[in-house]
Design an enzyme around this catalytic site. Structure first.
Site, PDB file in Angstrom:
ATOM      1  N   HIS A   1     -42.285  16.934   9.846  1.00  0.00           N
ATOM      2  CA  HIS A   1     -41.216  16.404  10.336  1.00  0.00           C
ATOM      3  C   HIS A   1     -39.869  16.427   9.699  1.00  0.00           C
ATOM      4  O   HIS A   1     -39.134  15.694   9.467  1.00  0.00           O
ATOM      5  CB  HIS A   1     -41.580  14.579  10.142  1.00  0.00           C
ATOM      6  CG  HIS A   1     -42.721  14.427  10.751  1.00  0.00           C
ATOM      7  ND1 HIS A   1     -42.849  13.459  11.718  1.00  0.00           N
ATOM      8  CD2 HIS A   1     -44.034  14.724  10.632  1.00  0.00           C
ATOM      9  CE1 HIS A   1     -44.057  13.459  12.263  1.00  0.00           C
ATOM     10  NE2 HIS A   1     -44.890  14.161  11.642  1.00  0.00           N
TER      11      HIS A   1
ATOM     12  N   LYS B   1     -24.410  35.023 -16.066  1.00  0.00           N
ATOM     13  CA  LYS B   1     -24.491  34.843 -17.590  1.00  0.00           C
ATOM     14  C   LYS B   1     -23.105  35.382 -18.082  1.00  0.00           C
ATOM     15  O   LYS B   1     -22.324  34.625 -18.785  1.00  0.00           O
ATOM     16  CB  LYS B   1     -25.578  35.501 -18.118  1.00  0.00           C
ATOM     17  CG  LYS B   1     -26.979  34.955 -17.981  1.00  0.00           C
ATOM     18  CD  LYS B   1     -27.951  35.282 -19.032  1.00  0.00           C
ATOM     19  CE  LYS B   1     -29.456  34.857 -18.678  1.00  0.00           C
ATOM     20  NZ  LYS B   1     -30.339  35.724 -19.475  1.00  0.00           N
TER      21      LYS B   1
ATOM     22  N   GLU C   1     -37.476  36.565  -7.424  1.00  0.00           N
ATOM     23  CA  GLU C   1     -37.180  37.399  -8.548  1.00  0.00           C
ATOM     24  C   GLU C   1     -37.546  39.060  -8.576  1.00  0.00           C
ATOM     25  O   GLU C   1     -36.987  39.732  -9.242  1.00  0.00           O
ATOM     26  CB  GLU C   1     -37.232  36.719  -9.759  1.00  0.00           C
ATOM     27  CG  GLU C   1     -36.517  36.879 -11.097  1.00  0.00           C
ATOM     28  CD  GLU C   1     -36.062  36.083 -12.190  1.00  0.00           C
ATOM     29  OE1 GLU C   1     -37.270  35.570 -12.602  1.00  0.00           O
ATOM     30  OE2 GLU C   1     -35.297  35.821 -12.753  1.00  0.00           O
TER      31      GLU C   1
END
Lengths: 444, 444
Positions: free
Chosen positions: A305, A419, A284
């Site tokens: 793995h 948003k 961010e």
């Protein structure tokens, strides 16, 4: 103290790759010391470890004590920076399976961080029949995810407890003076704690945002602050050569070479949530203006793995930062086995920590051969003091790294985009025209 | 059925970007149908959903029933593909917090997947005072992580149970005929299940490797196989146009455009471990020969307040695959609140799932505006049948995608590199000369 070793990385860099970043580092250092860079309104975390509100700190400890006495479970409602730090700290200090270990502190449920009804229902179910307290964390009180969860949980608690009782069970961490949550808390008589104006969510773990849940989990928050303060002092004493700046410079040098992914690798399950906190902090802060190193994480040896194959031999776009724990909490020594069907007697008598260390070095050298530069970051142990150091180290390095990259490390303009669209699609008053535009786009 | 929508991705591609991959897809399809491509010894998963060992399947169910009756906890010892699939399935079908929910099936602890003594000690502590069974999963029985954990746990169990009792408590999933674990199990009289020779670890979730723990968690493994069989039938009926191949082609088209990261995004906490399984499947299958798309994952909406900023606005190196769940397990309707301090009454009466869906669409359109192509994958619900479909979809797509990329999707040569170094550093007999070479390297 946190140590950074770069001997498994330097062969990938020319002298000048680092030296040429010195002017940018000097500028970054100036911005940090003088609080005059981009986003300088959000640099409260710099002095926080020595400059925090002692009265509030004492109230946090008292509230935590009360919650522990009266509750089997604490529900923490918050999204992003409002829970990642606390979860990281509790997983690291206590256990990544904190809720299922035997303990004398309350279970802690993090919710209000998604719109999944199933996620929320799980928390509601888990708290059935338990004595519950709530810590709701939101600067404004209108963050949709958290506010929705608080609605559901409040309406549940109101069935169980009187208004008077809820005063002892609901704690609000929010703006010091304004906003929906602050107003509501004051009206109902809930105790409040402060999200400082000058500290953004991802830098807030050492404020009340992180401290209250961490204290409820039984961790020593004094030790946490002391560790952070020690790292702060050390870094500013070491000037441009400090360990956090060194990390900031090296990652930018790799970025300038075209590396676009940084993999934070640890060898302890307890570090997994720390990596999630780190991903938010760096992703961010730096992922903007079309720039940034994509932060990814792995837990070794299991992920050897899994993504291990890719790191060894896939697209060459990454460098690794390996986090090494010096001292384990438990010393387990491999038992000798007379049958030796597993052929592992050559390890008998060795501690798991020694084996883990060799696995780490072996992996590091293998990845080096695969063309992946490796930085190695060593911390002492899973204790509060070390965690405080680590938090401050990563925060300071992040600020410096963002400035060197040429971005504002403290804003997050892109978070508004989803948003805005979401509000429009949900029919929030005031977003009518945008709704139509979006619906046209969806028809494509 | 799994649906793949590409309307939020196609604007980033030219007609030819897809068409030009048709020859490679045809070749891949031939390799898959005729089992004659690279790694063709490991294509047993293709017919597995209709071709599995019914007698063993019945034994798995019987063993699961016995474990449920006699145990409070099952310890599953295995690394990589030997636990990621089972964990993904249990988290998805039951709960991501399976061990802490109320239930009438045993707790399940996954261990033997790292060298961390602290991780192992946690499992030992968690099982104290509980009636325990163990499922140890290893083809050879000498995989260091798992074999070490088995040593510790066996020595613990031998204190509690007689040799006779352990026959009812230890289950070994291993090679059908050979190896240290098979020999040991036969000698001790432990029941064994088979890791087929022609199915690699990351493709093994529908073999005994995954099925036994999944069945112990109370999931319907018949439904799982039926879903996989249905997807298999559909895909082969649809030929080159099947949904799995479509996904394979699109991700290669983005790769050819220079995209180096794929982000698998989900909006349900229950999907998190599925993403870990997916990361192994794709990372290990494709990350080789200097090629491959780096697989990363996010859980939205919380990670919109974390990596969301980076996806919206950071380095443009990624595309997203958004996994959408059509039907929730629980329908939660937002309550009306007279006070409306949180200003969310405009959402009252809406279900969380509707809100979640709008958040998803809003985010998808925002990321589209940010220059990130979005694929959308819809599955029906959190049930066994759907999960079976999804497993087969991702496996088939992965095989096709790897062949289109031009790699062997079924090997993992890079995984040996860390092991070789580790063995040398640990002083394993036979690695003496390599040890010296490594130690010289470390002096640098």
């Amino acid at each position: 103290m946190i140590r950074l070793e770069d001997k498994y990385a330097l062969s990938f860099l020319k002298e000048d790759d680092i030296a040429s970043l010195t002017p940018a580092l000097q500028t970054a250092d100036g911005y940090i010391r003088n609080r005059n860079g981009a986003g300088n309104d959000f640099t409260g975390w710099i002095d926080l470890p020595v400059n925090y509100d002692k009265e509030e700190f004492a109230r946090i400890k008292a509230a935590a004590k009360r919650i522990c006495e009266t509750s089997d479970a604490l529900i923490v409602i918050g999204i992003g920076g409002s829970y990642l730090g606390a979860k990281a700290a509790i997983d690291f200090l206590r256990s990544p399976n904190y809720n299922s270990i035997k303990k004398d502190t309350p279970d802690i449920y993090f919710t209000g961080n998604s719109f999944s009804g199933d996620d929320l229902k799980e928390v509601l179910d888990a708290c059935e029949g338990k004595r519950v307290s709530v810590n709701v964390i939101s600067k404004s009180g209108t963050t949709t995810e958290s506010a929705l969860a608080f609605r559901f949980i409040r309406s549940e608690l109101e069935k169980r407890y009187s208004r008077e009782e809820l005063k002892e069970r609901i704690y609000c961490t929010t703006d010091k003076a304004r906003g929906a949550l602050k107003n509501f808390a004051d009206a109902e008589g809930y105790e409040t704690f402060v999200i400082p104006d000058d500290i953004g969510g991802r830098f807030s773990v050492l404020t009340a945002v992180g401290l209250l849940p961490i204290a409820v989990a039984g961790c020593d928050i004094d030790g946490l602050m002391q560790g952070a303060a020690a790292m702060r002092e050390q870094c500013f004493a070491d000037g441009l050569n400090n360990v956090a700046y060194r990390y900031a410079v090296l990652r930018n040098a790799f970025y300038n070479q075209g590396k676009r992914i940084e993999i934070l690798a640890s060898y302890e399950g307890a570090f997994r949530s720390m990596a999630e906190w780190w991903k938010q902090l760096y992703g961010e802060s730096e992922g903007k203006d079309g720039k940034g190193i994509f932060p990814a994480s792995v837990a070794f040896s299991t992920d050897l793995h899994s993504l291990g194959q890719f790191i060894q031999d896939g697209s060459r776009t990454m460098f690794e930062t390996v986090v090494r724990q010096e001292k384990p909490v438990n010393t387990l020594t491999v038992p000798f086995d007379e049958l030796n069907t597993d052929t592992l007697n050559y390890l008998a008598g060795m501690t798991m920590n020694e084996i883990n260390d060799h696995a780490m070095t072996g992996t590091l050298l293998a990845h080096l051969d695969g063309g992946v530069p490796n930085l190695m970051l060593t911390y002492d142990s899973r204790c509060e003091y070390t965690l405080g150091e680590m938090v401050y180290f990563f925060e300071l390095a992040c600020a410096a790294s963002g400035y060197i990259l040429g971005v504002n490390p403290f804003d997050q303009p892109g978070v508004e985009d989803y948003k805005r669209n979401m509000f429009a699609l949900l029919g929030k008053p005031g977003y009518e025209s945008q709704k139509e535009a979006l619906e046209n786009k969806m028809k494509l």
